[in-house]
Design a protein around this motif. Structure first.
Motif, mmCIF file in Angstrom:
data_model
loop_
_atom_site.group_PDB
_atom_site.id
_atom_site.type_symbol
_atom_site.label_atom_id
_atom_site.label_comp_id
_atom_site.label_asym_id
_atom_site.label_seq_id
_atom_site.Cartn_x
_atom_site.Cartn_y
_atom_site.Cartn_z
ATOM 1 N N MET A 44 -17.067 55.657 56.759
ATOM 2 C CA MET A 44 -15.663 56.074 56.694
ATOM 3 C C MET A 44 -14.974 56.103 58.052
ATOM 4 N N GLU A 45 -15.659 56.546 59.104
ATOM 5 C CA GLU A 45 -15.019 56.604 60.427
ATOM 6 C C GLU A 45 -14.550 55.221 60.867
ATOM 7 N N ALA A 46 -15.348 54.203 60.616
ATOM 8 C CA ALA A 46 -14.962 52.836 60.971
ATOM 9 C C ALA A 46 -13.875 52.313 60.041
ATOM 10 N N LEU A 47 -13.995 52.613 58.756
ATOM 11 C CA LEU A 47 -13.035 52.105 57.771
ATOM 12 C C LEU A 47 -11.645 52.705 57.925
ATOM 13 N N ARG A 48 -11.550 53.893 58.444
ATOM 14 C CA ARG A 48 -10.236 54.546 58.602
ATOM 15 C C ARG A 48 -9.294 53.751 59.493
ATOM 16 N N ARG A 49 -9.828 52.904 60.334
ATOM 17 C CA ARG A 49 -9.006 52.107 61.255
ATOM 18 C C ARG A 49 -8.274 50.966 60.553
ATOM 19 N N ILE A 50 -8.708 50.600 59.347
ATOM 20 C CA ILE A 50 -8.133 49.432 58.673
ATOM 21 C C ILE A 50 -7.727 49.802 57.256
ATOM 22 N N GLY A 73 -5.609 57.058 51.331
ATOM 23 C CA GLY A 73 -4.915 56.264 52.335
ATOM 24 C C GLY A 73 -5.185 54.767 52.205
ATOM 25 N N PHE A 74 -6.147 54.396 51.378
ATOM 26 C CA PHE A 74 -6.441 52.984 51.159
ATOM 27 C C PHE A 74 -5.594 52.482 49.982
ATOM 28 N N LEU A 98 -5.977 55.968 45.160
ATOM 29 C CA LEU A 98 -6.259 54.537 45.067
ATOM 30 C C LEU A 98 -5.383 53.920 43.977
ATOM 31 N N ARG A 99 -4.107 53.888 44.235
ATOM 32 C CA ARG A 99 -3.146 53.468 43.212
ATOM 33 C C ARG A 99 -3.201 51.979 42.901
ATOM 34 N N SER A 100 -3.819 51.169 43.764
ATOM 35 C CA SER A 100 -3.925 49.725 43.520
ATOM 36 C C SER A 100 -5.276 49.327 42.950
#
Length: 104
Positions: A44-50, A73-74, A98-100
């Motif tokens: 998650m820490e890495a994924l939060r950047r994108i 936020g994704f 995760l609305r999409s």
């Protein structure tokens, strides 16, 4: 770094941990494939950047717990693959926002 990179496929490599800075500068990533890497947790820490990711493949790893994971936020994430892990359950809190999302 690689600002136009849209797909990062690192599947079937030995990556039991992803550094929090691993995706720095990859702001246009749409697909991240980390299948079969031996991951023991969702990075998650890495994924939060994108936040532009539409496809996240974490299947066939050693992830056993998603208790403190949230994909909030994704907003563009359409496909999240978690099969083939050691999960007992995925808390509904992890999936809020995760609305999409089209495939889990």
């Amino acid at each position: 770094m690689l600002p136009n990179l849209e797909e990062l496929i690192l599947s079937h490599n030995k990556l039991d941990h992803i550094n929090s800075e691993a995706f720095f500068g990859l702001s246009n990533l749409k697909k991240i494939a980390l299948q079969g890497c031996g991951l023991t947790s969702v990075p998650m820490e890495a994924l939060r950047r994108i936040r532009t990711v539409t496809m996240l493949y974490l299947d066939n790893n050693l992830i056993a717990d998603t208790e403190n994971v949230t994909f909030r936020g994704f907003h563009f994430l359409k496909n999240l693959r978690l099969e083939g892990n050691l999960l007992q359950r995925v808390p509904t809190d992890a999936l809020i926002g995760l609305r999409s999302l089209e495939a889990l």
